[in-house]
Design a protein around this motif. Structure first.
Motif, PDB file in Angstrom:
ATOM      1  N   PHE A   3       0.833  -1.199   0.000  1.00  0.00           N
ATOM      2  CA  PHE A   3       0.000   0.000   0.000  1.00  0.00           C
ATOM      3  C   PHE A   3       0.873   1.257   0.000  1.00  0.00           C
ATOM      4  O   PHE A   3       0.603   2.217  -0.737  1.00  0.00           O
ATOM      5  CB  PHE A   3      -0.924   0.001   1.226  1.00  0.00           C
ATOM      6  CG  PHE A   3      -1.634   1.312   1.442  1.00  0.00           C
ATOM      7  CD1 PHE A   3      -2.808   1.603   0.762  1.00  0.00           C
ATOM      8  CD2 PHE A   3      -1.118   2.257   2.322  1.00  0.00           C
ATOM      9  CE1 PHE A   3      -3.453   2.823   0.946  1.00  0.00           C
ATOM     10  CE2 PHE A   3      -1.763   3.469   2.513  1.00  0.00           C
ATOM     11  CZ  PHE A   3      -2.922   3.758   1.820  1.00  0.00           C
ATOM     12  N   SER A   4       1.914   1.262   0.823  1.00  0.00           N
ATOM     13  CA  SER A   4       2.808   2.418   0.898  1.00  0.00           C
ATOM     14  C   SER A   4       3.515   2.658  -0.430  1.00  0.00           C
ATOM     15  O   SER A   4       3.712   3.812  -0.847  1.00  0.00           O
ATOM     16  CB  SER A   4       3.825   2.221   2.021  1.00  0.00           C
ATOM     17  OG  SER A   4       3.178   2.077   3.273  1.00  0.00           O
ATOM     18  N   ILE A   5       3.891   1.585  -1.097  1.00  0.00           N
ATOM     19  CA  ILE A   5       4.525   1.721  -2.419  1.00  0.00           C
ATOM     20  C   ILE A   5       3.537   2.313  -3.417  1.00  0.00           C
ATOM     21  O   ILE A   5       3.895   3.166  -4.244  1.00  0.00           O
ATOM     22  CB  ILE A   5       5.067   0.357  -2.893  1.00  0.00           C
ATOM     23  CG1 ILE A   5       6.239  -0.076  -1.996  1.00  0.00           C
ATOM     24  CG2 ILE A   5       5.531   0.433  -4.349  1.00  0.00           C
ATOM     25  CD1 ILE A   5       6.662  -1.519  -2.173  1.00  0.00           C
ATOM     26  N   LEU A   6       2.274   1.895  -3.351  1.00  0.00           N
ATOM     27  CA  LEU A   6       1.260   2.493  -4.218  1.00  0.00           C
ATOM     28  C   LEU A   6       1.070   3.971  -3.917  1.00  0.00           C
ATOM     29  O   LEU A   6       0.859   4.778  -4.834  1.00  0.00           O
ATOM     30  CB  LEU A   6      -0.077   1.752  -4.075  1.00  0.00           C
ATOM     31  CG  LEU A   6      -0.371   0.687  -5.146  1.00  0.00           C
ATOM     32  CD1 LEU A   6       0.710  -0.369  -5.189  1.00  0.00           C
ATOM     33  CD2 LEU A   6      -1.731   0.039  -4.905  1.00  0.00           C
ATOM     34  N   ARG A   7       1.116   4.354  -2.634  1.00  0.00           N
ATOM     35  CA  ARG A   7       1.056   5.773  -2.269  1.00  0.00           C
ATOM     36  C   ARG A   7       2.166   6.555  -2.986  1.00  0.00           C
ATOM     37  O   ARG A   7       1.940   7.651  -3.508  1.00  0.00           O
ATOM     38  CB  ARG A   7       1.236   5.939  -0.772  1.00  0.00           C
ATOM     39  CG  ARG A   7      -0.006   5.939   0.056  1.00  0.00           C
ATOM     40  CD  ARG A   7      -0.807   7.207  -0.126  1.00  0.00           C
ATOM     41  NE  ARG A   7      -1.956   7.221   0.768  1.00  0.00           N
ATOM     42  CZ  ARG A   7      -3.172   7.594   0.434  1.00  0.00           C
ATOM     43  NH1 ARG A   7      -3.410   7.995  -0.804  1.00  0.00           N
ATOM     44  NH2 ARG A   7      -4.150   7.582   1.308  1.00  0.00           N
ATOM     45  N   VAL A   8       3.353   5.982  -2.977  1.00  0.00           N
ATOM     46  CA  VAL A   8       4.489   6.654  -3.608  1.00  0.00           C
ATOM     47  C   VAL A   8       4.272   6.769  -5.113  1.00  0.00           C
ATOM     48  O   VAL A   8       4.489   7.828  -5.720  1.00  0.00           O
ATOM     49  CB  VAL A   8       5.797   5.893  -3.302  1.00  0.00           C
ATOM     50  CG1 VAL A   8       6.952   6.419  -4.156  1.00  0.00           C
ATOM     51  CG2 VAL A   8       6.138   6.012  -1.819  1.00  0.00           C
ATOM     52  N   VAL A   9       3.814   5.695  -5.739  1.00  0.00           N
ATOM     53  CA  VAL A   9       3.596   5.702  -7.191  1.00  0.00           C
ATOM     54  C   VAL A   9       2.547   6.738  -7.576  1.00  0.00           C
ATOM     55  O   VAL A   9       2.759   7.553  -8.485  1.00  0.00           O
ATOM     56  CB  VAL A   9       3.175   4.299  -7.689  1.00  0.00           C
ATOM     57  CG1 VAL A   9       2.743   4.357  -9.161  1.00  0.00           C
ATOM     58  CG2 VAL A   9       4.307   3.300  -7.511  1.00  0.00           C
ATOM     59  N   PHE A  10       1.399   6.719  -6.904  1.00  0.00           N
ATOM     60  CA  PHE A  10       0.279   7.566  -7.309  1.00  0.00           C
ATOM     61  C   PHE A  10       0.352   8.989  -6.777  1.00  0.00           C
ATOM     62  O   PHE A  10       0.038   9.944  -7.493  1.00  0.00           O
ATOM     63  CB  PHE A  10      -1.044   6.944  -6.850  1.00  0.00           C
ATOM     64  CG  PHE A  10      -1.361   5.627  -7.485  1.00  0.00           C
ATOM     65  CD1 PHE A  10      -1.157   5.423  -8.842  1.00  0.00           C
ATOM     66  CD2 PHE A  10      -1.849   4.575  -6.730  1.00  0.00           C
ATOM     67  CE1 PHE A  10      -1.450   4.206  -9.442  1.00  0.00           C
ATOM     68  CE2 PHE A  10      -2.149   3.348  -7.311  1.00  0.00           C
ATOM     69  CZ  PHE A  10      -1.942   3.164  -8.671  1.00  0.00           C
ATOM     70  N   HIS A  11       0.764   9.151  -5.506  1.00  0.00           N
ATOM     71  CA  HIS A  11       0.583  10.444  -4.847  1.00  0.00           C
ATOM     72  C   HIS A  11       1.878  11.142  -4.456  1.00  0.00           C
ATOM     73  O   HIS A  11       1.827  12.255  -3.914  1.00  0.00           O
ATOM     74  CB  HIS A  11      -0.318  10.255  -3.618  1.00  0.00           C
ATOM     75  CG  HIS A  11      -1.673   9.748  -3.981  1.00  0.00           C
ATOM     76  ND1 HIS A  11      -2.321   8.764  -3.263  1.00  0.00           N
ATOM     77  CD2 HIS A  11      -2.494  10.055  -5.016  1.00  0.00           C
ATOM     78  CE1 HIS A  11      -3.493   8.500  -3.843  1.00  0.00           C
ATOM     79  NE2 HIS A  11      -3.612   9.269  -4.889  1.00  0.00           N
ATOM     80  N   VAL A  12       3.025  10.514  -4.700  1.00  0.00           N
ATOM     81  CA  VAL A  12       4.304  11.200  -4.539  1.00  0.00           C
ATOM     82  C   VAL A  12       4.920  11.450  -5.915  1.00  0.00           C
ATOM     83  O   VAL A  12       5.214  12.595  -6.286  1.00  0.00           O
ATOM     84  CB  VAL A  12       5.273  10.399  -3.646  1.00  0.00           C
ATOM     85  CG1 VAL A  12       6.653  11.087  -3.596  1.00  0.00           C
ATOM     86  CG2 VAL A  12       4.720  10.268  -2.239  1.00  0.00           C
TER      87      VAL A  12
END
Length: 495
Positions: free
Chosen positions: A259-268
């Protein structure tokens, strides 16, 4: 998109934290102690689900708890991506608590008060990650989760359990304190903030080699995502009691990683920055290696929990793969797999615990003919297996359909071949288990040779353990047939 200011995400985190002193005070009264766990779980899930209508309508909920200085704060943000993870983790905490009561009591496990206490802190941390509004808040709750789950991994206090907990602690803490912290600092220096943005925090900045390197710091710094070669902590954590394994491998810990990696991909980074740096294709091939290699290793494992552990390593990378394909279908497939994998894999771990509790079986080679004595357990295991393989109408089919379409949209035929090969490998290490259980006769001479005198005729399923696994198996079918809730949230993420 309207932003709503509400304290609800904070309350969702606090609901299980407030249960901790109540659990500790009633440790000598098991029924009351476990009542607090269940009540906190119900309250948490109710708060989470109460926010769903606003999120599905395209709104975002935010709440800043404290600001340290400009650009650094403890901030909560509820959006579609966070809602996927929070819905799954808060609901499955309730189910796992009921399962834990049957498992822990039947096996007369020690230190049950400590177990439920750490469980509550873990779920508070997981929801804190889901609702983090920036990298600083996410990092804080990510670390709390690592610390809270170390006693769970080492729960049995055997030399093997202590070694497993030690490896778990060293892997996760060392990588977060080095790679992950370095990546967060790089983002802060470049942007002056760490707040997540819908189109990517870095979207308005130049694509540089430093940001390319920082992405892989994130990928491996979030070691809970178990991308090879930094995955070995996960199989080592299998020494924990089965409910803990279910928590680690299906809900809280590993899902926090991906989930944290997806946060980075989409929102960072955002899709545009990922494309500019050519990170999507590069990361897709990195995680594709994990998908295939972990599946091959799973084939070699006779220990059931070890086989499930390597299956988890493989399946987690489906989530990352879908996101980094950077195509609409691929991204949707990666997001919904957070839920699809959670319900299916927790079913499989629950089944492994049921086999251990009722029959003291831990090896695949010991399961011949056991399906006749444990039909509910093995039927649920079969359903969970079908989802992992990706057979219609199970939940995993939805994932693999969107990932396959996404790989075609990205013109990545090699990735499509990876998906097909991994599906064959999934079938190769799961289906023989069901075949042995239902269609092979128990070999008494072999059992006696290995000192196993617990013949199947003496085995009885334990209702308190079986009911939760049947429920999660049914849900994995339901969300395969009616995936609208999680699909709607996933589509809202990429809108």
């Amino acid at each position: 998109m309207e932003t709503i200011v509400s304290i609800k995400p904070v309350l969702a985190v606090l609901s299980s934290l407030l249960a901790v002193p109540l659990i500790l005070r009633t440790g000598d009264r098991p029924n009351l102690r476990e009542f607090w766990s269940i009540l906190a779980g119900v309250i948490k899930f109710s708060i989470v689900i109460s926010m769903a209508p606003a999120i599905l309508s395209g709104h975002t909920i935010e709440y800043t708890l404290v600001t340290f200085f400009q650009g650094v704060s403890i901030k909560f943000r509820v959006d579609a991506l966070g809602m996927v993870f929070a819905t799954v983790s808060s609901f499955l905490w309730i189910v796992t608590t009921f399962y834990s009561i049957g498992y822990m009591r039947s096996n007369k496990e020690q230190s049950q008060t400590r177990y439920y206490t750490c469980f509550a802190i873990s779920l508070a941390s997981a929801v804190g990650v889901a609702f983090s509004g920036n990298l600083v808040t996410l990092f804080v709750f990510y670390e709390f989760l690592s610390l809270a789950t170390v006693p769970l991994v080492g729960h049995k206090e055997t030399p093997e359990a202590i070694e497993g907990a030690r490896k778990y602690f060293l892997y996760l803490l060392s990588l977060s304190k080095t790679l992950l912290l370095a990546a967060i600092i790089i983002v802060f220096v470049v942007t002056g903030t760490t707040d997540f943005q819908s189109d990517g925090l870095l979207s308005q900045h130049a694509a540089t080699p430093l940001l390319f390197v920082a992405f892989f710091f994130f990928l491996y710094g979030f070691a809970k995502g178990a991308v090879m070669p930094l995955h070995n902590w996960l199989p080592s954590a299998m020494v924990a009691p089965t409910p803990v394994s279910a928590l680690l491998h299906a809900v809280a810990v590993v899902k926090v990683g991906v989930f944290s990696i997806l946060r980075v991909v989409f929102h960072v980074y955002g899709v545009d920055m990922m494309t500019s740096l050519n990170l999507g294709v590069t990361a897709a091939y990195v995680v594709s290696f994990t998908i295939i290699a972990a599946s091959v290793i799973a084939l070699t494992k006779d220990n059931l929990k070890a086989r499930l552990a390597y299956s988890t390593v493989s399946q987690l990378s489906y989530v990352i793969l879908g996101a980094v394909l950077l195509t609409p279908s691929g991204m949707v497939g990666g997001i919904v797999h957070i839920a699809n994998h959670a319900f299916s894999k927790i079913t499989l771990f629950f089944c492994a615990g049921s086999l251990y509790t009722a029959a003291h079986k831990t090896e695949v080679s010991q399961l011949s003919g056991i399906g006749k004595k444990m039909p509910w357990t093995m039927a649920a295991f079969f359903i969970g297996s079908l989802s992992m393989i990706g057979v219609p109408i199970a939940a995993g089919f939805v994932t693999k359909w969107y990932l396959a379409v996404g790989s075609i949209e990205a013109h990545q035929i090699p990735i499509l071949m990876v998906l097909l090969a991994s599906t064959v490998l999934n079938a190769a290490y799961f289906l023989p288990i069901t075949y042995k259980a239902f269609f092979q006769k128990e070999d008494h001479s072999e059992a006696a040779e290995h000192g196993d005198h617990d013949h199947h005729e003496e085995i009885r399923e334990i209702p308190m353990v079986v009911v939760p696994l049947v429920l999660t198996a049914i849900i994995s079918l339901v969300i395969g047939i009616y995936p609208n809730y999680f699909l709607s949230l996933a589509q809202e993420v990429i809108r």
